[in-house]
Design a protein around this motif. Structure first.
Motif, PDB file in Angstrom:
ATOM      1  N   THR A   1       4.100 -17.521  54.464  1.00  0.00           N
ATOM      2  CA  THR A   1       2.997 -18.150  55.198  1.00  0.00           C
ATOM      3  C   THR A   1       3.482 -19.377  55.951  1.00  0.00           C
ATOM      4  O   THR A   1       2.939 -19.717  56.996  1.00  0.00           O
ATOM      5  N   GLY A   2       4.520 -20.038  55.420  1.00  0.00           N
ATOM      6  CA  GLY A   2       5.099 -21.177  56.138  1.00  0.00           C
ATOM      7  C   GLY A   2       5.696 -20.764  57.465  1.00  0.00           C
ATOM      8  O   GLY A   2       5.654 -21.522  58.436  1.00  0.00           O
ATOM      9  N   LYS A   3       6.244 -19.557  57.522  1.00  0.00           N
ATOM     10  CA  LYS A   3       6.794 -19.079  58.783  1.00  0.00           C
ATOM     11  C   LYS A   3       5.696 -18.732  59.776  1.00  0.00           C
ATOM     12  O   LYS A   3       5.981 -18.505  60.949  1.00  0.00           O
ATOM     13  N   ASP A   4       4.468 -18.723  59.296  1.00  0.00           N
ATOM     14  CA  ASP A   4       3.311 -18.588  60.169  1.00  0.00           C
ATOM     15  C   ASP A   4       2.726 -19.963  60.501  1.00  0.00           C
ATOM     16  O   ASP A   4       1.720 -20.058  61.179  1.00  0.00           O
ATOM     17  N   CYS A   5       3.392 -21.010  59.990  1.00  0.00           N
ATOM     18  CA  CYS A   5       2.936 -22.387  60.220  1.00  0.00           C
ATOM     19  C   CYS A   5       4.110 -23.264  60.661  1.00  0.00           C
ATOM     20  O   CYS A   5       4.346 -24.342  60.119  1.00  0.00           O
ATOM     21  N   GLY A   6       4.869 -22.785  61.622  1.00  0.00           N
ATOM     22  CA  GLY A   6       5.915 -23.618  62.206  1.00  0.00           C
ATOM     23  C   GLY A   6       7.293 -23.461  61.621  1.00  0.00           C
ATOM     24  O   GLY A   6       8.289 -23.844  62.248  1.00  0.00           O
ATOM     25  N   LEU A   7       7.409 -22.924  60.407  1.00  0.00           N
ATOM     26  CA  LEU A   7       8.722 -22.793  59.786  1.00  0.00           C
ATOM     27  C   LEU A   7       9.547 -21.669  60.400  1.00  0.00           C
ATOM     28  O   LEU A   7      10.777 -21.684  60.316  1.00  0.00           O
ATOM     29  N   GLY A   8       8.903 -20.742  61.058  1.00  0.00           N
ATOM     30  CA  GLY A   8       9.622 -19.576  61.571  1.00  0.00           C
ATOM     31  C   GLY A   8      10.346 -19.797  62.876  1.00  0.00           C
ATOM     32  O   GLY A   8      11.070 -18.912  63.347  1.00  0.00           O
ATOM     33  N   HIS A   9      10.188 -20.979  63.475  1.00  0.00           N
ATOM     34  CA  HIS A   9      10.806 -21.209  64.779  1.00  0.00           C
ATOM     35  C   HIS A   9      11.009 -22.703  64.987  1.00  0.00           C
ATOM     36  O   HIS A   9      10.072 -23.488  64.831  1.00  0.00           O
ATOM     37  N   PHE A  10      12.242 -23.099  65.313  1.00  0.00           N
ATOM     38  CA  PHE A  10      12.513 -24.500  65.620  1.00  0.00           C
ATOM     39  C   PHE A  10      12.606 -24.657  67.135  1.00  0.00           C
ATOM     40  O   PHE A  10      13.340 -23.917  67.801  1.00  0.00           O
ATOM     41  N   PRO A  11      11.884 -25.630  67.709  1.00  0.00           N
ATOM     42  CA  PRO A  11      11.693 -25.660  69.161  1.00  0.00           C
ATOM     43  C   PRO A  11      12.795 -26.328  69.973  1.00  0.00           C
ATOM     44  O   PRO A  11      12.826 -26.182  71.185  1.00  0.00           O
ATOM     45  N   SER A  12      13.682 -27.065  69.318  1.00  0.00           N
ATOM     46  CA  SER A  12      14.636 -27.885  70.076  1.00  0.00           C
ATOM     47  C   SER A  12      16.081 -27.482  69.797  1.00  0.00           C
ATOM     48  O   SER A  12      16.393 -26.864  68.778  1.00  0.00           O
ATOM     49  N   HIS A  13      16.974 -27.860  70.711  1.00  0.00           N
ATOM     50  CA  HIS A  13      18.403 -27.729  70.441  1.00  0.00           C
ATOM     51  C   HIS A  13      18.852 -28.784  69.442  1.00  0.00           C
ATOM     52  O   HIS A  13      19.744 -28.538  68.624  1.00  0.00           O
ATOM     53  N   ASP A  14      18.220 -29.958  69.448  1.00  0.00           N
ATOM     54  CA  ASP A  14      18.610 -31.102  68.624  1.00  0.00           C
ATOM     55  C   ASP A  14      18.217 -30.878  67.160  1.00  0.00           C
ATOM     56  O   ASP A  14      17.065 -30.607  66.848  1.00  0.00           O
TER      57      ASP A  14
END
Length: 455
Positions: free
Chosen positions: A400-413
């Motif tokens: 469920t965390g991957k459905d709340c932002g954990l599944g994708h990191f938005p930055s190169h940094d």
């Protein structure tokens, strides 16, 4: 600062005037205000500079947007475009700047943010205990363990589909390898750590640090009686020794359950276990693990022993490993540590080791410091097994965390992604508090997508 000023004059109506999408976000935003989370984050990220948008408010709003399904920072426009409902909300570039400022501040900002979340947790859990009479217990098969706070540790791989800082090849592909600790009572994250993709599954220093952070995250009244579990991938001598040390503190109780490797000494011990020493295991409903035999009689409720095949068994190996023919093979490990083994019939297509192929059983082992003199159902071998197997519930929190932002990191940094991880964990925390404090029935057990659809 009056953090709830945006909600003054807010009315709920069924008349259909001024309808906006994602209006249910107001519930989460109000929760952040009422628990003191938004105010705490504002103080944590306070700066002498004159800013249009308070950075703590921006971080709290970002967590709300992530809880609502935001996968990238540009999705924050869901809130920014609805000023009639939310008032003056930061723009997407301001959200970027907030994450960059948190990243530049490093551990100082991290400590302050975590302190703010932990302080809000004290208020939220006190209200939850007042509403329900106590914090939810720990479910073990058909039983519930009351008065114990359970922490579960696990790692996951977050794939990276582009070149990101410290994203590296690992056993599941390419990406990062964060480590999480969650509270099984409430289903919320307690501590987290973003790690490089090649970080080891059983890195002792990371697990020890995360255990300490997770315990510190608990309100003081919930730290006295603990259960901590970890699967075999995260097991190490240093972790077990650390848990044993924590469990020996005066005035504290800590029971651990940690996965254990099937090595040559364990194989030798298993060969010595008499058949009658294997006790039948139970399933998630507290019923014995057995199935009907192919040649069973016509009555599905019969008690004929030949009509039923037992599918899983449990036994203890401590005596054989401590006092067996080869002497004490666990002398380097804590004296209170006990070793258990579980065997079960493999599912079709399962890959067995050569040792397992000898008798057709699949084996898994774990260690615990639960006292051998424990009375009642909790001391029974079947429930000692159940207490470890429900560790798998942490995977539901990760899913469920991957459905709340954990599944994708938005930055190169890497540091900005670490700040995003904090925001996503805060989103998951808010959803857990929402279910504890405001929802009932099926909604109190619903997953993020269901909550978004219904609320």
């Amino acid at each position: 600062m009056q953090v709830t000023g945006w909600s003054r004059g807010l009315e709920v109506t069924g008349g259909g005037q001024g309808v906006v999408s994602h209006a249910g976000l107001a519930l989460l935003r109000h929760l952040a205000d009422k628990t003191g989370l938004a105010g705490g984050l504002s103080r944590a990220l306070a700066t002498p500079r004159i800013l249009v948008h308070d950075r703590g408010r921006v971080l709290a709003d970002l967590a709300c947007a992530i809880a609502d399904g935001a996968r990238v920072i540009s999705d924050f426009r869901v809130m920014a475009d609805q000023q009639e409902l939310f008032g003056l909300v930061a723009s997407v570039p301001t959200v970027w700047r907030t994450l960059q400022e948190i990243a530049r501040a490093g551990s100082v900002a991290d400590r302050r943010i975590i302190a703010a979340v932990n302080m809000a947790r004290r208020h939220a859990w006190a209200q939850a205990a007042a509403r329900h009479g106590a914090l939810p217990g720990v479910r073990l098969a058909d039983k519930t363990l009351e008065g114990v706070t359970c922490i579960r540790l696990d790692a996951t791989v977050v794939p990276a589909h582009s070149d990101k800082e410290l994203a590296e090849a690992n056993f599941k592909g390419y990406g990062h390898h964060p480590l999480l600790a969650e509270c099984d009572n409430t289903g919320e994250p307690l501590a987290w750590m973003l790690r490089r993709g090649s970080a080891g599954s059983n890195t002792a220093a990371d697990h020890v640090a995360l255990v300490d952070a997770a315990i510190f995250a608990l309100p003081p009244g919930f730290r006295r009686k603990l259960m901590i579990t970890c699967d075999g991938a995260g097991a190490s001598h240093d972790l077990v020794a650390h848990l044993d040390k924590l469990g020996s503190r005066r005035g504290h109780e800590l029971t651990y359950s940690v996965g254990w490797a099937l090595g040559e000494r364990e194989k030798a011990a298993l060969r010595l276990v008499p058949e009658q020493a294997w006790q039948i295991a139970i399933d998630g409903r507290g019923e014995v693990r057995e199935r009907r035999a192919d040649g069973a009689c016509a009555s599905p409720r019969c008690a004929h022993r030949a009509c039923w095949i037992e599918e899983a068994h449990v036994t203890e190996l401590t005596g054989l490993l401590r006092e067996g023919p080869r002497g004490d093979q666990l002398r380097a490990w804590p004296a209170a540590m006990r070793v258990f083994a579980r065997r079960e019939r493999p599912h079709p297509g399962a890959q067995l080791t050569l040792f397992e192929a000898e008798d057709g059983w699949r084996y898994s082992l774990w260690v615990t410091n639960r006292d051998a003199d424990t009375r009642g159902w909790l001391g029974q071998t079947a429930y000692v097994d159940a207490a470890h197997r429900v560790h798998a519930r942490v995977e539901d929190v990760i899913r469920t965390g991957k459905d709340c932002g954990l599944g994708h990191f938005p930055s190169h940094d890497f540091k900005i992604n670490a700040a995003w991880l904090t925001a996503s964990m805060t989103a998951q925390i808010q959803l857990a508090w929402l279910k504890l404090l405001a929802l009932d029935g099926d909604l109190a057990k619903a997953e993020p997508k269901t909550l978004r659809y219904l609320l």
